[in-house]
Design an enzyme around this catalytic site. Structure first.
Site, PDB file in Angstrom:
ATOM      1  N   GLY A  11       8.039  -8.115   6.564  1.00  0.00           N
ATOM      2  CA  GLY A  11       7.447  -9.101   5.653  1.00  0.00           C
ATOM      3  C   GLY A  11       8.224  -9.165   4.348  1.00  0.00           C
ATOM      4  O   GLY A  11       8.650  -8.132   3.826  1.00  0.00           O
ATOM      5  N   ARG A  72      10.480 -10.239  11.838  1.00  0.00           N
ATOM      6  CA  ARG A  72       9.872  -9.016  12.389  1.00  0.00           C
ATOM      7  C   ARG A  72      10.677  -8.454  13.573  1.00  0.00           C
ATOM      8  O   ARG A  72      10.572  -7.290  13.882  1.00  0.00           O
ATOM      9  CB  ARG A  72       8.437  -9.287  12.837  1.00  0.00           C
ATOM     10  CG  ARG A  72       7.525  -9.755  11.694  1.00  0.00           C
ATOM     11  CD  ARG A  72       6.714  -8.636  11.135  1.00  0.00           C
ATOM     12  NE  ARG A  72       5.838  -9.058  10.050  1.00  0.00           N
ATOM     13  CZ  ARG A  72       5.550  -8.307   9.011  1.00  0.00           C
ATOM     14  NH1 ARG A  72       6.081  -7.113   8.895  1.00  0.00           N
ATOM     15  NH2 ARG A  72       4.748  -8.728   8.075  1.00  0.00           N
ATOM     16  N   ASP A 103       8.121   0.154   6.908  1.00  0.00           N
ATOM     17  CA  ASP A 103       8.293   1.221   7.904  1.00  0.00           C
ATOM     18  C   ASP A 103       8.882   0.727   9.231  1.00  0.00           C
ATOM     19  O   ASP A 103       9.678   1.430   9.856  1.00  0.00           O
ATOM     20  CB  ASP A 103       6.983   1.999   8.123  1.00  0.00           C
ATOM     21  CG  ASP A 103       5.845   1.113   8.577  1.00  0.00           C
ATOM     22  OD1 ASP A 103       5.945  -0.119   8.448  1.00  0.00           O
ATOM     23  OD2 ASP A 103       4.835   1.662   9.070  1.00  0.00           O
ATOM     24  N   THR A 126       8.007  -3.780   0.423  1.00  0.00           N
ATOM     25  CA  THR A 126       6.802  -4.320   1.093  1.00  0.00           C
ATOM     26  C   THR A 126       5.687  -4.399   0.063  1.00  0.00           C
ATOM     27  O   THR A 126       5.565  -3.499  -0.781  1.00  0.00           O
ATOM     28  CB  THR A 126       6.332  -3.438   2.274  1.00  0.00           C
ATOM     29  OG1 THR A 126       4.985  -3.816   2.631  1.00  0.00           O
ATOM     30  CG2 THR A 126       6.331  -1.956   1.956  1.00  0.00           C
ATOM     31  N   ASP A 128       2.703  -3.894   0.599  1.00  0.00           N
ATOM     32  CA  ASP A 128       1.605  -2.983   0.957  1.00  0.00           C
ATOM     33  C   ASP A 128       1.643  -1.628   0.248  1.00  0.00           C
ATOM     34  O   ASP A 128       0.632  -0.922   0.218  1.00  0.00           O
ATOM     35  CB  ASP A 128       1.601  -2.731   2.470  1.00  0.00           C
ATOM     36  CG  ASP A 128       1.070  -3.930   3.247  1.00  0.00           C
ATOM     37  OD1 ASP A 128       0.661  -4.910   2.605  1.00  0.00           O
ATOM     38  OD2 ASP A 128       1.077  -3.870   4.494  1.00  0.00           O
ATOM     39  N   ASP A 130       2.776   1.073   1.301  1.00  0.00           N
ATOM     40  CA  ASP A 130       2.354   2.124   2.235  1.00  0.00           C
ATOM     41  C   ASP A 130       3.541   2.944   2.751  1.00  0.00           C
ATOM     42  O   ASP A 130       3.549   3.353   3.907  1.00  0.00           O
ATOM     43  CB  ASP A 130       1.584   1.503   3.414  1.00  0.00           C
ATOM     44  CG  ASP A 130       2.402   0.448   4.141  1.00  0.00           C
ATOM     45  OD1 ASP A 130       3.436   0.014   3.622  1.00  0.00           O
ATOM     46  OD2 ASP A 130       1.998   0.055   5.247  1.00  0.00           O
ATOM     47  N   ARG A 172      -2.395  -4.259   5.869  1.00  0.00           N
ATOM     48  CA  ARG A 172      -2.744  -4.081   7.280  1.00  0.00           C
ATOM     49  C   ARG A 172      -3.314  -2.679   7.528  1.00  0.00           C
ATOM     50  O   ARG A 172      -4.379  -2.522   8.075  1.00  0.00           O
ATOM     51  CB  ARG A 172      -1.505  -4.304   8.142  1.00  0.00           C
ATOM     52  CG  ARG A 172      -1.866  -4.578   9.579  1.00  0.00           C
ATOM     53  CD  ARG A 172      -0.672  -4.616  10.510  1.00  0.00           C
ATOM     54  NE  ARG A 172       0.589  -4.931   9.910  1.00  0.00           N
ATOM     55  CZ  ARG A 172       1.323  -5.997  10.198  1.00  0.00           C
ATOM     56  NH1 ARG A 172       0.874  -6.876  11.051  1.00  0.00           N
ATOM     57  NH2 ARG A 172       2.493  -6.167   9.629  1.00  0.00           N
TER      58      ARG A 172
HETATM   59  O1  F6P Z   1       4.383  -7.239   4.810  1.00  0.00           O
HETATM   60  C1  F6P Z   1       3.148  -6.659   4.795  1.00  0.00           C
HETATM   61  C2  F6P Z   1       2.112  -7.703   5.135  1.00  0.00           C
HETATM   62  O2  F6P Z   1       2.054  -8.694   4.125  1.00  0.00           O
HETATM   63  C3  F6P Z   1       0.721  -7.117   5.356  1.00  0.00           C
HETATM   64  O3  F6P Z   1      -0.008  -6.928   4.169  1.00  0.00           O
HETATM   65  C4  F6P Z   1       0.108  -8.139   6.262  1.00  0.00           C
HETATM   66  O4  F6P Z   1      -0.917  -7.554   7.007  1.00  0.00           O
HETATM   67  C5  F6P Z   1       1.261  -8.573   7.116  1.00  0.00           C
HETATM   68  O5  F6P Z   1       2.422  -8.317   6.356  1.00  0.00           O
HETATM   69  C6  F6P Z   1       1.254 -10.021   7.527  1.00  0.00           C
HETATM   70  O6  F6P Z   1       2.369 -10.242   8.312  1.00  0.00           O
HETATM   71  P1  F6P Z   1       2.898 -11.665   8.753  1.00  0.00           P
HETATM   72  O7  F6P Z   1       3.455 -12.356   7.535  1.00  0.00           O
HETATM   73  O8  F6P Z   1       3.958 -11.380   9.742  1.00  0.00           O
HETATM   74  O9  F6P Z   1       1.728 -12.406   9.279  1.00  0.00           O
END
Ligand code: F6P
Length: 322
Positions: A11, A72, A103, A126, A128, A130, A172
């Site tokens: 992301g 991704r 990660d 990121t 997050d 995390d 997430r």
């Molecule tokens: O990159 C982290 C994040 O933004 C999370 O907080 C979220 O759950 C996820 O990515 C959403 O991913 P995508 O943009 O692929 O739907």
């Protein structure tokens, strides 16, 4: 080291451009050629790469998103796909990689070192937050401020209408954004993946507020594994207590926008440190910042160990909501 590659993966996060800029400018001023790999592991697999110059990163510091694109790349879990990507990296004469991401991106980078002996250094990017081994990740501060701005706006309308709101933020597997926004925005309750809060307790908190004359309440929920779960929480609260809650899902708004000064500075330091680490012969590590100091941490630790939301912050959010 004469030529290195840089890519963003997973992301996107505000501040990734500042990290790319720091990598490019540190490399070039050290006499190292730098190649941008487009769209993360997808571009690595197809060989979509382009040489970057000092001017390639002009005027990107203040922009959200990533000028290198990202993705991704779920196929990268397959060893044969990684072998194809590694061959493209070697064909291009790239002797080391800077991986900017979370990660999942680090899992791919760690495998490139383990299986193909391509030196890799990770930079944590990121929203997050995390990632084990760094106090903060690039993009987290901006995302918290974006979500907080939204919460403040919702507070205005909630107070005007005497309403209950549930604001859903991203995260997430982790509740860093939710807890920070809960403390900074005065939420009555915070739902995060790490600390399961019962609906009954949330209802008690709303009732406690009403009893002392509060006319509006805001609950913050991290999206967890199922974005949109705030609608389910609202439903459960209505069925158990009769309280009607409005729901606001902030979603990808939190991923965009101009990075805060804090994110730009962190990204600049970490991008610089990543190139220096490669030059010093380090590999299979992430560069991070702990207690104001730049550190390197084994990528294996970053992908296997968990960083926890501090309990005292969770408790503070509860205490101050009285
Ligand atoms: O990159 C982290 C994040 O933004 C999370 O907080 C979220 O759950 C996820 O990515 C959403 O991913 P995508 O943009 O692929 O739907």
């Amino acid at each position: 080291m004469k030529k290195i590659g840089v890519y963003t993966s997973g992301g996107d996060a505000p501040g990734m451009n500042a990290a790319i800029r720091a990598v490019v400018r540190t490399a070039i001023t050290s006499g190292i050629e730098i190649i941008g790999i487009i769209e993360g592991y997808t571009g690595m697999m197809s060989g979509e790469m382009e040489p970057l110059q000092l001017s390639s990163v002009a005027n990107c510091l203040q922009r959200g998103g990533t000028i290198l694109k990202t993705g991704r790349a779920p196929d990268f879990v397959k060893p044969e796909i990684r072998a194809q990507a590694a061959a493209k990296v070697k064909e291009a004469g790239i002797e080391g990689l800077v991986a900017i991401g979370g990660d999942g991106s680090f899992r791919g980078a760690h495998a490139l070192w383990e299986e193909h002996r391509i030196p890799v250094v990770g930079v944590p990017g990121t929203i997050d937050n995390d990632i084990f081994g760094t106090d903060s990740t690039i993009g987290y501060d901006t995302a918290v401020n974006t979500a907080l701005d939204a919460l403040d706006r919702i507070r205005d309308t909630a107070a005007s209408h005497n309403r209950l709101f549930i604001v859903e933020v991203m995260g997430r597997d982790s509740g860093f954004i939710a807890v920070d926004v809960g403390v900074a925005g005065g939420a009555e309750e915070v739902f995060i993946p790490e600390n399961l809060v019962s609906i009954d307790r949330a209802i008690q908190h709303i009732q406690r507020g009403l009893a002392r004359g509060k006319t509006s309440s805001i609950l913050v929920a991290a999206e967890g594994q199922s974005p949109g779960r705030a609608y389910d929480l609202a439903d459960q609260i209505r069925r158990k207590s009769g309280f009607e809650a409005k729901v606001c899902v902030l979603g990808h708004i939190q991923r965009g926008g101009s990075p805060t000064a804090r994110d730009r500075i962190l990204a600049s330091k970490l991008g610089f440190a990543a190139v220096r680490a490669l030059q010093a012969g380090q590999t299979d590590v992430m560069v991070g910042e702990v207690g104001g100091k730049l550190v390197t941490v084994p990528l294996l630790d970053c992908i296997t160990k968990k960083k926890h939301v501090p309990n005292d912050l969770i408790e503070l959010a509860q205490l101050l909501s009285h």
